[in-house]
Design a protein around this motif. Structure first.
Motif, mmCIF file in Angstrom:
data_model
loop_
_atom_site.group_PDB
_atom_site.id
_atom_site.type_symbol
_atom_site.label_atom_id
_atom_site.label_comp_id
_atom_site.label_asym_id
_atom_site.label_seq_id
_atom_site.Cartn_x
_atom_site.Cartn_y
_atom_site.Cartn_z
ATOM 1 N N ASP A 166 -115.570 -57.410 39.449
ATOM 2 C CA ASP A 166 -114.960 -57.126 37.858
ATOM 3 C C ASP A 166 -114.563 -55.724 38.059
ATOM 4 O O ASP A 166 -115.063 -54.823 37.528
ATOM 5 N N ILE A 167 -113.156 -55.894 38.652
ATOM 6 C CA ILE A 167 -112.490 -54.549 38.545
ATOM 7 C C ILE A 167 -112.025 -54.085 37.152
ATOM 8 O O ILE A 167 -112.151 -52.817 36.927
ATOM 9 N N SER A 201 -118.703 -41.473 39.245
ATOM 10 C CA SER A 201 -118.538 -41.440 37.842
ATOM 11 C C SER A 201 -119.096 -40.123 37.423
ATOM 12 O O SER A 201 -118.469 -39.482 36.227
ATOM 13 N N LEU A 260 -119.126 -54.947 44.265
ATOM 14 C CA LEU A 260 -119.809 -54.096 43.114
ATOM 15 C C LEU A 260 -118.563 -53.725 42.481
ATOM 16 O O LEU A 260 -118.791 -53.418 41.280
ATOM 17 N N LEU A 261 -117.626 -53.260 43.293
ATOM 18 C CA LEU A 261 -116.296 -52.751 42.274
ATOM 19 C C LEU A 261 -115.178 -53.786 42.201
ATOM 20 O O LEU A 261 -114.718 -53.999 40.967
ATOM 21 N N THR A 262 -115.030 -54.750 43.202
ATOM 22 C CA THR A 262 -113.718 -55.616 43.040
ATOM 23 C C THR A 262 -114.343 -57.148 42.282
ATOM 24 O O THR A 262 -113.610 -57.736 41.904
ATOM 25 N N LEU A 265 -121.138 -45.733 43.186
ATOM 26 C CA LEU A 265 -119.931 -45.963 41.910
ATOM 27 C C LEU A 265 -120.670 -44.948 40.821
ATOM 28 O O LEU A 265 -119.775 -44.411 40.245
ATOM 29 N N TYR A 300 -116.430 -54.658 49.029
ATOM 30 C CA TYR A 300 -116.921 -53.837 47.959
ATOM 31 C C TYR A 300 -117.126 -54.851 46.545
ATOM 32 O O TYR A 300 -116.228 -54.606 45.649
ATOM 33 N N SER A 312 -115.358 -52.363 36.072
ATOM 34 C CA SER A 312 -115.576 -51.112 36.516
ATOM 35 C C SER A 312 -114.793 -50.148 35.915
ATOM 36 O O SER A 312 -115.063 -48.977 35.959
ATOM 37 N N ASN A 335 -115.815 -48.887 32.682
ATOM 38 C CA ASN A 335 -117.066 -48.201 32.903
ATOM 39 C C ASN A 335 -116.718 -46.854 33.228
ATOM 40 O O ASN A 335 -117.366 -46.095 32.850
ATOM 41 N N PHE A 336 -115.916 -46.849 34.320
ATOM 42 C CA PHE A 336 -115.465 -45.422 34.803
ATOM 43 C C PHE A 336 -114.707 -44.479 33.608
ATOM 44 O O PHE A 336 -115.140 -43.753 33.558
#
Length: 374
Positions: free
Chosen positions: A116-117, A68, A112-114, A64, A110, A120, A123-124
């Protein structure tokens, strides 16, 4: 650490290896092929590799972070168009990847992504904004360095030409004066026929040209010390110079139009200012086609006085424009290329700026700015 895909003929692992090899080859070849197309291929290959890692190893958190940072590759390559392209491409690819994960019900794969979508995505977006800011600061710094480098090159040109002038100008002028004196004497000698006396006239004209070159060289080597400056009315000086050059322009049916807005006053040595104007306006006349006017405008621009000289002449290409001011580079048949160098030096001596804008076949505009003096 162990790779869950190793130990077999996994197609994903093979694809991973192939892209790594191809990308490595392109990176090694880049110093020899620094083109926009080559940089584009590198960015696409790197993006493909990073997204492939994202789908091959869903539990690796660093993927991830790598996604980014994809636009950073363009920052390292310093390609503005490519940076914005990679920024848009990365946003679109991540958007489609998230949609694909939810459509395939891969949320558990996933976490780590989903998990706290919203976080995420925030942050992106934040990482992309930071990279935009980094690119902006980097581009400003590099452009400033380019300007400084051009100034250094120009200073070096002036220094080299000045040293050359100081070394040879006086030594050349003395024998030229002697030769010119004898030719003038022979020209008046009636024992020579008319044809020979005409050839003496031609030789004297060529010597005058050589003396002009030497004078220009000497003016480059003269120090600025002890030159008197005064408050000059730009409108008065422009009319004085254009009156002098009006007849020269009319030889080719080039009328000189002068327009001045407001009170334009500057502090400068009057003789040098007139020399500057004569050089620029004379160049405009000589570059213009028959019947085309020379337009001169002067006016206040914030704390500066801007003088703009425009012609509708042959213009210059980008390459020719870059060489303007180079010693002995001239587009005129008998030009020396020193006139523009002298203009550049005069402008720089009084904290001014001079800029040439031109397009081949569409004429040239010279913008000269000096600090306004009340």
């Amino acid at each position: 650490m162990s790779n869950p895909r190793s130990g077999g003929t996994d197609s994903g692992l093979i694809s991973h290896g192939v892209i790594v090899v191809v990308l490595s080859i392109f990176l090694l070849l880049y110093p020899k092929f620094r083109t926009h197309s080559f940089r584009l291929i590198i960015v696409i290959l790197a993006s493909t590799l990073i997204y492939l890692l994202f789908f091959l190893y869903p539990n690796t958190a660093s993927n991830l972070i790598l996604i980014s940072l994809i636009p950073t590759i363009s920052i390292l390559l310093f390609d503005e168009k490519l940076f914005y392209f990679s920024l848009i491409l990365n946003t679109v690819l991540l958007g489609f990847s998230i949609i694909y994960i939810y459509l395939e019900d891969w949320e558990a794969i996933y976490p780590l992504l989903t998990g706290d979508i919203v976080g995420s995505i925030v942050n992106f977006i934040g990482s992309q904004v930071i990279q935009c800011f980094a690119f902006y600061l980097t581009s400003i710094r590099i452009k400033n360095q380019q300007v400084y480098y051009e100034q250094m090159k120009h200073s070096e040109r002036l220094k080299t030409t000045g040293e050359l002038a100081a070394a040879v100008a006086h030594e050349i002028r003395n024998p030229l004066t002697v030769v010119k004196g004898y030719l003038q004497m022979y020209k008046q000698d009636q024992s020579f026929d008319t044809d020979k006396r005409e050839k003496f006239t031609l030789l004297i004209e060529e010597l005058n040209t050589a003396e002009q070159v030497i004078s220009e060289l000497l003016s480059l080597s003269k120090p600025l010390k002890n030159k008197e400056t005064e408050k000059i009315n730009v409108e008065t000086s422009l009319h004085s110079v254009t009156d002098l050059l009006q007849s020269y322009g009319l030889l080719n049916e080039n009328k000189i139009n002068v327009s001045v807005e407001g009170t334009c006053t500057i502090t400068i040595n009057k003789m040098e200012f007139h020399q500057l104007l004569v050089n620029i306006i004379k160049n405009a006349i000589e570059a213009s086609s028959s019947g085309n006017p020379i337009n001169i405008f002067a006016g206040r621009k914030r704390s500066y006085v801007e003088i703009k000289v425009s012609d509708v002449g042959q213009g210059m290409s980008a390459k020719e424009l870059e060489l303007v001011g180079t010693p002995f580079y001239s587009l005129k048949e008998k030009g020396t290329g020193l006139g523009i160098m002298i203009c550049n030096q005069i402008v720089a001596n009084y904290n001014g700026t001079i800029k040439f804008e031109s397009n081949k076949g569409h004429g040239t505009t010279v913008r000269i700015c000096f600090p306004y003096k009340k």
